[in-house]
Design an enzyme around this catalytic site. Structure first.
Site, PDB file in Angstrom:
ATOM      1  N   ALA A  32     -11.719 -17.510  15.023  1.00 30.04           N
ATOM      2  CA  ALA A  32     -10.368 -17.259  14.498  1.00 30.04           C
ATOM      3  C   ALA A  32      -9.304 -17.916  15.364  1.00 30.04           C
ATOM      4  O   ALA A  32      -8.184 -17.437  15.450  1.00 30.04           O
ATOM      5  CB  ALA A  32     -10.132 -15.749  14.435  1.00 30.04           C
ATOM      6  N   ALA A  33      -9.670 -19.019  16.016  1.00 32.64           N
ATOM      7  CA  ALA A  33      -8.730 -19.628  16.969  1.00 32.64           C
ATOM      8  C   ALA A  33      -7.897 -20.738  16.353  1.00 32.64           C
ATOM      9  O   ALA A  33      -6.923 -21.183  16.947  1.00 32.64           O
ATOM     10  CB  ALA A  33      -9.501 -20.161  18.174  1.00 32.64           C
ATOM     11  N   ARG A  38      -3.436 -26.796   7.306  1.00 33.60           N
ATOM     12  CA  ARG A  38      -3.253 -27.046   5.878  1.00 33.60           C
ATOM     13  C   ARG A  38      -2.366 -25.992   5.196  1.00 33.60           C
ATOM     14  O   ARG A  38      -1.910 -26.188   4.083  1.00 33.60           O
ATOM     15  CB  ARG A  38      -4.631 -27.120   5.193  1.00 33.60           C
ATOM     16  CG  ARG A  38      -5.388 -28.396   5.520  1.00 33.60           C
ATOM     17  CD  ARG A  38      -6.862 -28.308   5.173  1.00 33.60           C
ATOM     18  NE  ARG A  38      -7.649 -27.634   6.211  1.00 33.60           N
ATOM     19  CZ  ARG A  38      -8.963 -27.418   6.128  1.00 33.60           C
ATOM     20  NH1 ARG A  38      -9.631 -27.810   5.061  1.00 33.60           N
ATOM     21  NH2 ARG A  38      -9.607 -26.802   7.108  1.00 33.60           N
ATOM     22  N   ASN A 257      -8.145 -22.091   3.238  1.00 28.02           N
ATOM     23  CA  ASN A 257      -7.585 -23.166   4.062  1.00 28.02           C
ATOM     24  C   ASN A 257      -6.231 -23.649   3.556  1.00 28.02           C
ATOM     25  O   ASN A 257      -5.477 -24.252   4.298  1.00 28.02           O
ATOM     26  CB  ASN A 257      -8.553 -24.349   4.095  1.00 28.02           C
ATOM     27  CG  ASN A 257      -9.902 -23.946   4.665  1.00 28.02           C
ATOM     28  OD1 ASN A 257      -9.999 -23.602   5.839  1.00 28.02           O
ATOM     29  ND2 ASN A 257     -10.925 -23.956   3.832  1.00 28.02           N
ATOM     30  N   ARG A 363      13.384   6.182   0.001  1.00 26.27           N
ATOM     31  CA  ARG A 363      13.203   5.499   1.283  1.00 26.27           C
ATOM     32  C   ARG A 363      12.406   6.386   2.239  1.00 26.27           C
ATOM     33  O   ARG A 363      12.137   7.552   1.943  1.00 26.27           O
ATOM     34  CB  ARG A 363      14.575   5.112   1.831  1.00 26.27           C
ATOM     35  CG  ARG A 363      15.227   4.019   0.967  1.00 26.27           C
ATOM     36  CD  ARG A 363      16.674   3.808   1.327  1.00 26.27           C
ATOM     37  NE  ARG A 363      16.841   3.640   2.754  1.00 26.27           N
ATOM     38  CZ  ARG A 363      17.974   3.919   3.419  1.00 26.27           C
ATOM     39  NH1 ARG A 363      19.035   4.356   2.775  1.00 26.27           N
ATOM     40  NH2 ARG A 363      18.035   3.742   4.722  1.00 26.27           N
ATOM     41  N   ASN A 407      20.490  22.213  -8.293  1.00 28.90           N
ATOM     42  CA  ASN A 407      20.915  21.150  -9.196  1.00 28.90           C
ATOM     43  C   ASN A 407      21.936  20.276  -8.479  1.00 28.90           C
ATOM     44  O   ASN A 407      22.981  20.752  -8.046  1.00 28.90           O
ATOM     45  CB  ASN A 407      21.545  21.744 -10.458  1.00 28.90           C
ATOM     46  CG  ASN A 407      21.803  20.656 -11.476  1.00 28.90           C
ATOM     47  OD1 ASN A 407      20.913  20.248 -12.206  1.00 28.90           O
ATOM     48  ND2 ASN A 407      23.041  20.149 -11.479  1.00 28.90           N
ATOM     49  N   ASN A 416      26.401  11.211   5.366  1.00 30.91           N
ATOM     50  CA  ASN A 416      25.582  11.599   6.515  1.00 30.91           C
ATOM     51  C   ASN A 416      25.912  10.799   7.762  1.00 30.91           C
ATOM     52  O   ASN A 416      25.417  11.095   8.828  1.00 30.91           O
ATOM     53  CB  ASN A 416      24.089  11.417   6.184  1.00 30.91           C
ATOM     54  CG  ASN A 416      23.747   9.996   5.799  1.00 30.91           C
ATOM     55  OD1 ASN A 416      24.593   9.260   5.297  1.00 30.91           O
ATOM     56  ND2 ASN A 416      22.516   9.605   6.032  1.00 30.91           N
ATOM     57  N   ARG A 470      39.221  19.809  -4.087  1.00 31.67           N
ATOM     58  CA  ARG A 470      39.891  18.731  -4.817  1.00 31.67           C
ATOM     59  C   ARG A 470      41.330  19.170  -5.091  1.00 31.67           C
ATOM     60  O   ARG A 470      41.638  20.356  -5.043  1.00 31.67           O
ATOM     61  CB  ARG A 470      39.161  18.443  -6.130  1.00 31.67           C
ATOM     62  CG  ARG A 470      39.209  19.618  -7.078  1.00 31.67           C
ATOM     63  CD  ARG A 470      38.364  19.417  -8.324  1.00 31.67           C
ATOM     64  NE  ARG A 470      38.532  20.511  -9.236  1.00 31.67           N
ATOM     65  CZ  ARG A 470      37.587  20.943 -10.068  1.00 31.67           C
ATOM     66  NH1 ARG A 470      36.385  20.397 -10.070  1.00 31.67           N
ATOM     67  NH2 ARG A 470      37.832  21.931 -10.880  1.00 31.67           N
TER      68      ARG A 470
HETATM   69  C1  UD1 Z   1     -15.985 -25.287   8.294  1.00 32.97           C
HETATM   70  C2  UD1 Z   1     -17.321 -26.041   8.418  1.00 32.97           C
HETATM   71  C3  UD1 Z   1     -17.740 -26.510   7.036  1.00 32.97           C
HETATM   72  C4  UD1 Z   1     -17.821 -25.325   6.085  1.00 32.97           C
HETATM   73  C5  UD1 Z   1     -16.502 -24.551   6.045  1.00 32.97           C
HETATM   74  C6  UD1 Z   1     -16.671 -23.265   5.278  1.00 32.97           C
HETATM   75  C7  UD1 Z   1     -17.239 -27.061  10.640  1.00 32.97           C
HETATM   76  C8  UD1 Z   1     -17.092 -28.323  11.402  1.00 32.97           C
HETATM   77  N1  UD1 Z   1     -17.150 -27.153   9.307  1.00 32.97           N
HETATM   78  O1  UD1 Z   1     -15.000 -26.220   7.837  1.00 32.97           O
HETATM   79  O2  UD1 Z   1     -19.030 -27.145   7.107  1.00 32.97           O
HETATM   80  O3  UD1 Z   1     -18.162 -25.795   4.791  1.00 32.97           O
HETATM   81  O4  UD1 Z   1     -16.101 -24.189   7.390  1.00 32.97           O
HETATM   82  O5  UD1 Z   1     -15.454 -22.584   5.135  1.00 32.97           O
HETATM   83  O6  UD1 Z   1     -17.453 -26.044  11.223  1.00 32.97           O
HETATM   84  N2  UD1 Z   1     -11.861 -22.379  14.557  1.00 32.97           N
HETATM   85  C9  UD1 Z   1     -11.851 -21.961  15.852  1.00 32.97           C
HETATM   86  N3  UD1 Z   1     -11.731 -22.879  16.849  1.00 32.97           N
HETATM   87  C10 UD1 Z   1     -11.628 -24.214  16.597  1.00 32.97           C
HETATM   88  C11 UD1 Z   1     -11.647 -24.645  15.251  1.00 32.97           C
HETATM   89  C12 UD1 Z   1     -11.772 -23.706  14.242  1.00 32.97           C
HETATM   90  O7  UD1 Z   1     -11.949 -20.775  16.144  1.00 32.97           O
HETATM   91  O8  UD1 Z   1     -11.530 -24.996  17.565  1.00 32.97           O
HETATM   92  C13 UD1 Z   1     -11.980 -21.365  13.495  1.00 32.97           C
HETATM   93  C14 UD1 Z   1     -10.847 -21.416  12.473  1.00 32.97           C
HETATM   94  O9  UD1 Z   1      -9.779 -20.559  12.870  1.00 32.97           O
HETATM   95  C15 UD1 Z   1     -11.523 -20.911  11.207  1.00 32.97           C
HETATM   96  C16 UD1 Z   1     -12.985 -21.293  11.397  1.00 32.97           C
HETATM   97  O10 UD1 Z   1     -13.148 -21.598  12.773  1.00 32.97           O
HETATM   98  O11 UD1 Z   1     -11.407 -19.507  11.071  1.00 32.97           O
HETATM   99  C17 UD1 Z   1     -13.385 -22.495  10.567  1.00 32.97           C
HETATM  100  O12 UD1 Z   1     -12.542 -23.593  10.888  1.00 32.97           O
HETATM  101  P1  UD1 Z   1     -11.887 -24.479   9.756  1.00 32.97           P
HETATM  102  O13 UD1 Z   1     -10.976 -25.461  10.405  1.00 32.97           O
HETATM  103  O14 UD1 Z   1     -11.364 -23.656   8.677  1.00 32.97           O
HETATM  104  O15 UD1 Z   1     -13.186 -25.282   9.248  1.00 32.97           O
HETATM  105  P2  UD1 Z   1     -13.410 -25.903   7.820  1.00 32.97           P
HETATM  106  O16 UD1 Z   1     -12.721 -27.206   7.759  1.00 32.97           O
HETATM  107  O17 UD1 Z   1     -13.071 -24.915   6.789  1.00 32.97           O
HETATM  108 MG    MG Z   2     -12.049 -23.091   6.780  1.00 30.78          MG
END
Ligand code: UD1
Ligand code: MG
Length: 490
Positions: A32-33, A38, A257, A363, A407, A416, A470
């Site tokens: 998740a880094a 895109r 993506n 609210r 009422n 307030n 009033r």
């Molecule tokens: C990747 C796969 C692809 C696959 C697709 C499925 C690779 C090279 N390709 O492509 O074959 O079909 O997922 O969805 O792996 N991330 C990191 N660190 C990094 C780069 C990425 O943690 O340095 C994480 C991203 O945050 C993401 C995940 O890895 O959550 C996948 O990276 P992303 O760039 O989305 O790869 P895809 O191009 O989708």
């Molecule tokens: Mg991806």
């Protein structure tokens, strides 16, 4: 109100079984880094929401049903602090990949965290529809095959953008589980681009084999990144077993993506949520128009009309009706209540059989009692409205405690705020507030008292009194006739 939760059917299934024996230690790493270039966004990709929850939160929830959260490692990098804060309460570990040099590099930096495990399941933080069942099946297949690497694949009609899976040719079996390589879109030949079987971005690795060979990854590719996908070729070359397990449910593997993919996944998730609620006895008209978040709970025989939004942690009891164009966030609605057209509820509570709207704004801190009515163009904030009380038209009620059987006439305002502080208004049981009254807080109107219409009330009103605030009416007989005559001599 306490009762709602009890009545809600708990739909939690037991966690899926894996064939991992007690002695094999299994971790889950979630990548998740990445930035999510895109998406063209200030927000990191994995924090974009689908079904009302960040992408990453969905993946963590699925992972935590397969292994305990302390065996889940989220690899964060881009906007790491923001991502960590968003999911910190899940109890997972974090690994920092301060420079994002590809999915292979993400695993390289997690080496120390994962070295104590036998197997690691790798998930993508941007593919939120993965289920615990599929993760468990991927692990089981991996263990059965005694593989070094097992990847999850799916057949997609439109595979563009995904890595393609090159299976081994097997003379005995044309559907060999063994994989030769994964080819990324940018490196694929025209013939390889025709392949419909894609790499889902979910894997299981035997930890010793993964880290025994990960240094062999290179950045000799169009992105100049370390591709985790290249581990298929690397491990195969080293004589290790690399296999693929194909899921029949290709929706589970969709990655978010682009904004278009986000909206597609969001629509799929919300439709599934509606289907689940309908299966539990909720009527939803035109479900494609309703926006219901993942954590929302609704009991049976409640009817949801088109274009309703029910968001956050809202809970709705049985036999309610939510009419069109209402937006309900983090609110609790007890059984039999009706939310009429066009209401906005934010962190509000609505008691049994109460009627709200049309066009009411409840609210935070609004607590509407059993059978009470809040009507057209009434705004409430931090109030308690007692059983059977009514505020049916054009009012602002804030910081007020209103008893039962009260009422509130049309156009009543609780004043307030004095420009510095907020003050409370207390209106006891059975009070009648005439229309167009302004109630200047702090103020108490005693039980059974009357406030005359159009009064400005600044002093407490004792029990059973009538308060008039009033100017007395003066009537000048014949005045209009005389004026007309003077201005119009004829
Ligand atoms: C990747 C796969 C692809 C696959 C697709 C499925 C690779 C090279 N390709 O492509 O074959 O079909 O997922 O969805 O792996 N991330 C990191 N660190 C990094 C780069 C990425 O943690 O340095 C994480 C991203 O945050 C993401 C995940 O890895 O959550 C996948 O990276 P992303 O760039 O989305 O790869 P895809 O191009 O989708
Ligand atoms: Mg991806």
């Amino acid at each position: 109100m306490q009762g709602i939760l009890g009545q809600m059917k708990k739909s939690r299934n037991s966690p899926p079984k894996t064939s991992a024996d007690a002695s094999s230690r299994v971790a889950i790493a979630i990548m998740a880094a990445g930035k999510g270039t895109r998406l063209k966004s200030q927000l990191p990709k994995v924090l974009h929401k689908v079904g009302g929850k960040p992408l990453l939160a969905h993946v963590i929830a699925a992972a935590s049903r397969v292994v305990p959260p302390q065996d889940v490692f989220v690899i964060i990098g881009h906007e790491a602090d923001r991502v960590r804060a968003a999911v910190a309460e899940t109890g997972v570990h974090f690994v920092l990949q301060s420079e994002q040099r590809g999915t292979g590099h993400a695993l390289m930096v997690a080496r120390d965290a994962l070295s104590g495990y036998d197997h690691v399941i790798v998930l993508s933080g941007d593919a939120p529809q993965i289920t615990p069942q599929t993760i468990a099946q991927l692990l089981n297949f991996h263990l059965d095959q005694q593989a070094a690497m097992t990847l999850l694949t799916a057949d997609l009609d439109q595979p563009t953008g995904y890595g393609r899976v090159i299976r081994m040719n097997s003379r005995k079996n044309s559907h060999s589980a063994e994989v030769q390589a994964i080819v990324e879109e940018k490196s694929a030949t025209l013939a390889q681009k025709q392949i419909k079987e894609i790499n889902a971005g979910f894997y299981t690795f035997a930890v010793p084999q993964l880290f025994g060979h990960i240094e062999k990854l290179s950045t000799a590719n169009p992105h100049a990144e370390y591709y985790l996908t290249d581990m298929a070729r690397v491990l195969r070359k080293a004589g290790e077993t690399v296999v693929a397990w194909k899921t029949a449910d290709s929706a589970e593997v969709l990655g978010a993506n682009t904004r278009a993919e986000l909206s597609l996944i969001d629509a799929q998730m919300r439709m599934r949520k509606c289907e689940q609620l309908m299966a539990e006895g909720v009527t939803i008209f035109f479900p494609a128009t309703c926006v219901i978040d993942a954590e929302v709970e609704i009991a049976s025989d409640t009817v949801i009309e088109p274009f309703a939004q029910i968001l956050g942690h809202s809970r709705i009891g049985a036999g309610c009706r939510i009419r069109s164009y209402s937006v309900i966030l983090d609110s609790e609605i007890a059984e039999g209540a009706v939310i009429r057209t066009g209401c906005v509820l934010d962190a509000a509570r609505v008691g049994p059989s109460a009627i709200i709207g049309p066009y009411s704004h409840l609210r935070p801190g609004s607590d509407i009692g059993e059978g009470a009515h809040v009507g057209n163009f009434v705004e409430t904030k931090k109030i308690k409205l007692g059983k059977g009380s009514k505020a049916n038209h054009l009012s602002y009620l804030g910081d007020a405690e209103i008893g039962a059987g009260v009422n509130i006439g049309a156009g009543t305002i609780t004043c307030n705020y004095d420009g510095v502080s907020k003050h409370a208004t207390v209106i006891e049981d059975g009070v009648f507030i005439g229309s167009d009254s302004t109630l200047v807080a702090p103020l108490r109107v005693g039980k059974g008292a009357y406030v005359a219409a159009a009064s400005c009330i600044t002093d407490d009103v004792p029990e059973d009194a009538l308060a008039l605030g009033r100017a007395r009416q003066t009537t000048k007989e014949g005045w209009a006739r005389a004026k007309r005559a003077a201005g119009n001599p004829k």
